[in-house]
Motif scaffolding. Structure first.
Motif, PDB file in Angstrom:
ATOM      1  N   SER A 166       2.988 -37.889 -28.210  1.00  0.00           N
ATOM      2  CA  SER A 166       2.689 -38.263 -26.816  1.00  0.00           C
ATOM      3  C   SER A 166       1.703 -37.313 -26.145  1.00  0.00           C
ATOM      4  N   ASN A 167       0.686 -36.853 -26.905  1.00  0.00           N
ATOM      5  CA  ASN A 167      -0.270 -35.929 -26.316  1.00  0.00           C
ATOM      6  C   ASN A 167      -1.736 -36.368 -26.494  1.00  0.00           C
ATOM      7  N   ALA A 168      -1.959 -37.648 -26.706  1.00  0.00           N
ATOM      8  CA  ALA A 168      -3.325 -38.152 -26.851  1.00  0.00           C
ATOM      9  C   ALA A 168      -4.083 -38.025 -25.541  1.00  0.00           C
ATOM     10  N   THR A 169      -5.390 -37.730 -25.654  1.00  0.00           N
ATOM     11  CA  THR A 169      -6.256 -37.645 -24.487  1.00  0.00           C
ATOM     12  C   THR A 169      -7.443 -38.604 -24.606  1.00  0.00           C
ATOM     13  N   ALA A 170      -7.501 -39.343 -25.690  1.00  0.00           N
ATOM     14  CA  ALA A 170      -8.588 -40.301 -25.897  1.00  0.00           C
ATOM     15  C   ALA A 170      -8.098 -41.418 -26.803  1.00  0.00           C
ATOM     16  N   GLY A 171      -8.789 -42.532 -26.725  1.00  0.00           N
ATOM     17  CA  GLY A 171      -8.497 -43.660 -27.598  1.00  0.00           C
ATOM     18  C   GLY A 171      -8.715 -44.972 -26.876  1.00  0.00           C
ATOM     19  N   LYS A 172      -9.495 -45.846 -27.528  1.00  0.00           N
ATOM     20  CA  LYS A 172      -9.757 -47.170 -26.956  1.00  0.00           C
ATOM     21  C   LYS A 172      -9.983 -48.146 -28.094  1.00  0.00           C
ATOM     22  N   ALA A 173      -9.297 -49.283 -28.027  1.00  0.00           N
ATOM     23  CA  ALA A 173      -9.455 -50.334 -29.034  1.00  0.00           C
ATOM     24  C   ALA A 173      -9.526 -51.691 -28.346  1.00  0.00           C
ATOM     25  N   VAL A 174     -10.390 -52.553 -28.874  1.00  0.00           N
ATOM     26  CA  VAL A 174     -10.455 -53.930 -28.412  1.00  0.00           C
ATOM     27  C   VAL A 174      -9.679 -54.777 -29.421  1.00  0.00           C
ATOM     28  N   VAL A 175      -8.672 -55.469 -28.938  1.00  0.00           N
ATOM     29  CA  VAL A 175      -7.846 -56.335 -29.780  1.00  0.00           C
ATOM     30  C   VAL A 175      -8.304 -57.767 -29.565  1.00  0.00           C
ATOM     31  N   THR A 176      -8.658 -58.438 -30.662  1.00  0.00           N
ATOM     32  CA  THR A 176      -9.083 -59.830 -30.601  1.00  0.00           C
ATOM     33  C   THR A 176      -8.139 -60.675 -31.434  1.00  0.00           C
ATOM     34  N   CYS A 177      -7.625 -61.723 -30.835  1.00  0.00           N
ATOM     35  CA  CYS A 177      -6.788 -62.685 -31.549  1.00  0.00           C
ATOM     36  C   CYS A 177      -7.648 -63.908 -31.840  1.00  0.00           C
ATOM     37  N   VAL A 178      -7.787 -64.240 -33.117  1.00  0.00           N
ATOM     38  CA  VAL A 178      -8.524 -65.434 -33.526  1.00  0.00           C
ATOM     39  C   VAL A 178      -7.475 -66.494 -33.849  1.00  0.00           C
ATOM     40  N   TYR A 179      -7.583 -67.638 -33.204  1.00  0.00           N
ATOM     41  CA  TYR A 179      -6.577 -68.686 -33.354  1.00  0.00           C
ATOM     42  C   TYR A 179      -7.238 -70.053 -33.308  1.00  0.00           C
ATOM     43  N   SER A 180      -6.516 -71.063 -33.752  1.00  0.00           N
ATOM     44  CA  SER A 180      -7.009 -72.436 -33.617  1.00  0.00           C
ATOM     45  C   SER A 180      -6.104 -73.168 -32.644  1.00  0.00           C
ATOM     46  N   SER A 181      -6.702 -74.138 -31.983  1.00  0.00           N
ATOM     47  CA  SER A 181      -5.976 -74.921 -30.988  1.00  0.00           C
ATOM     48  C   SER A 181      -6.382 -76.377 -31.134  1.00  0.00           C
ATOM     49  N   LYS A 182      -5.473 -77.255 -30.837  1.00  0.00           N
ATOM     50  CA  LYS A 182      -5.783 -78.689 -30.931  1.00  0.00           C
ATOM     51  C   LYS A 182      -6.819 -79.058 -29.900  1.00  0.00           C
ATOM     52  N   PHE A 183      -7.745 -79.944 -30.277  1.00  0.00           N
ATOM     53  CA  PHE A 183      -8.707 -80.450 -29.319  1.00  0.00           C
ATOM     54  C   PHE A 183      -7.979 -81.240 -28.250  1.00  0.00           C
ATOM     55  N   ALA A 184      -8.429 -81.091 -27.018  1.00  0.00           N
ATOM     56  CA  ALA A 184      -7.869 -81.899 -25.939  1.00  0.00           C
ATOM     57  C   ALA A 184      -8.432 -83.303 -26.044  1.00  0.00           C
ATOM     58  N   THR A 185      -7.591 -84.286 -25.864  1.00  0.00           N
ATOM     59  CA  THR A 185      -8.061 -85.663 -25.923  1.00  0.00           C
ATOM     60  C   THR A 185      -8.244 -86.196 -24.514  1.00  0.00           C
ATOM     61  N   ARG A 186      -9.264 -86.974 -24.317  1.00  0.00           N
ATOM     62  CA  ARG A 186      -9.534 -87.553 -23.004  1.00  0.00           C
ATOM     63  C   ARG A 186      -8.942 -88.936 -22.951  1.00  0.00           C
ATOM     64  N   GLN A 187      -8.362 -89.250 -21.840  1.00  0.00           N
ATOM     65  CA  GLN A 187      -7.743 -90.568 -21.640  1.00  0.00           C
ATOM     66  C   GLN A 187      -8.682 -91.459 -20.889  1.00  0.00           C
TER      67      GLN A 187
END
Length: 125
Positions: free
Chosen positions: A104-125
């Motif tokens: 518990s003594n860190a003074t620096a650190g940075k990370a970008v977390v990216t989640c890659v996912y798939s999602s169903k296409f929205a259908t138009r009515q």
């Protein structure tokens, strides 16, 4: 078992975790029925605790559900497909990130977390 041919699109969401995020930080929310493909962790500034420097990725209520103990002690990019990747179901999932410095003594650190996912296409009515 019949295979489904439901059209899906690949998407991503990103957020930053720093050395100050030592309790679960809400990174982003995934839509219902998103299918997580993988996470990318881009360590832009190495975390510098005098012990281990680890990152957990989880969901509300389970801080390491998706990935446990990702080493963030060096500036690099890490792809993880550990643990419970897959369809998040009908509920919307909030993804969390937690930095765990052994002493518990860190003074620096940075990370970008990216989640890659798939999602169903929205259908138009």
């Amino acid at each position: 078992m019949a295979l489904s041919n439901t059209p899906r699109q690949v998407m991503e969401k990103s957020a930053v975790v720093t050395y100050k995020d030592t309790t679960a930080k809400e990174l982003f929310t995934l839509p219902s029925n998103a299918k997580i493909l993988f996470f990318l962790v881009d360590v832009q500034t190495a975390f510098n605790d005098s012990g281990t420097d680890l990152l957990d990725l989880g969901k509300t209520g389970d801080g390491d559900f998706f990935a446990d103990d990702i080493d963030v002690s060096a500036a690099t990019q890490i792809m993880t497909q550990q643990y419970e990747l897959g369809d998040v179901g009908d509920g919307i999932k909030t993804i969390t990130g937690t930095y765990v410095g052994q002493n518990s003594n860190a003074t620096a650190g940075k990370a970008v977390v990216t989640c890659v996912y798939s999602s169903k296409f929205a259908t138009r009515q």
